[in-house]
Design a protein around this motif. Sequence first.
Motif, short mmCIF file in Angstrom:
data_model
loop_
_atom_site.label_atom_id
_atom_site.label_comp_id
_atom_site.label_asym_id
_atom_site.label_seq_id
_atom_site.Cartn_x
_atom_site.Cartn_y
_atom_site.Cartn_z
N ASP A 23 0.82 -1.22 0.00
CA ASP A 23 0.00 0.00 0.00
C ASP A 23 0.85 1.27 0.00
O ASP A 23 0.35 2.34 -0.33
N LYS A 66 8.39 -5.47 -9.64
CA LYS A 66 7.91 -5.62 -8.26
C LYS A 66 6.89 -4.53 -7.93
O LYS A 66 5.89 -4.78 -7.26
N LYS A 68 4.85 -3.10 -10.04
CA LYS A 68 3.59 -3.46 -10.68
C LYS A 68 2.89 -4.57 -9.90
O LYS A 68 1.67 -4.52 -9.72
N ALA A 69 3.65 -5.52 -9.39
CA ALA A 69 3.05 -6.60 -8.58
C ALA A 69 2.44 -6.04 -7.31
O ALA A 69 1.34 -6.44 -6.90
N GLY A 71 1.33 -3.02 -6.89
CA GLY A 71 0.15 -2.27 -7.30
C GLY A 71 -1.04 -3.17 -7.55
O GLY A 71 -2.18 -2.83 -7.21
N LYS A 72 -0.79 -4.34 -8.09
CA LYS A 72 -1.87 -5.30 -8.32
C LYS A 72 -2.44 -5.81 -7.01
O LYS A 72 -3.66 -5.99 -6.87
N LYS A 73 -1.58 -6.02 -6.00
CA LYS A 73 -2.06 -6.43 -4.67
C LYS A 73 -2.94 -5.34 -4.07
O LYS A 73 -4.00 -5.62 -3.52
N THR A 74 -2.49 -4.10 -4.18
CA THR A 74 -3.25 -2.98 -3.64
C THR A 74 -4.58 -2.83 -4.37
O THR A 74 -5.63 -2.61 -3.74
N LEU A 75 -4.57 -2.98 -5.68
CA LEU A 75 -5.80 -2.89 -6.47
C LEU A 75 -6.76 -4.00 -6.07
O LEU A 75 -7.97 -3.76 -5.91
N HIS A 76 -6.26 -5.20 -5.89
CA HIS A 76 -7.09 -6.33 -5.48
C HIS A 76 -7.76 -6.03 -4.13
O HIS A 76 -8.97 -6.24 -3.96
N SER A 77 -6.99 -5.53 -3.18
CA SER A 77 -7.54 -5.19 -1.86
C SER A 77 -8.61 -4.12 -1.97
O SER A 77 -9.65 -4.20 -1.32
#
Length: 90
Positions: A23, A66, A68-69, A71-77
């Motif tokens: 985040d 890393k 981008k990865a 960012g994808k975790k944050t977007l998923h949350s």
Amino acid sequence: MKEKQAPCDAVMLLMQRMDSHPDEFALNSSSKWHHLLEVVKRRAVNGDKDALIILEDFEVEMLWGKFKAAGKKTLHSFIMQKILEGNENE
């Protein structure tokens, strides 16, 4: 055949931080790491070879991947939070 290089300690430390605190790595002006990420982006995406000249190309590519990865975790949350909020209003 070229021997695979290990990234410097600073790159490894930042990548570990991205894993543990994704985040913190939003690409906006309020992000804790905004200024650094902008320079990484300039080099990785825009090909600005004058940005982060102390890092090798593979280190910049690792950081960008890393990021981008993370960012994808944050977007998923964020999406999951919005979905759950939507269920509460029904």
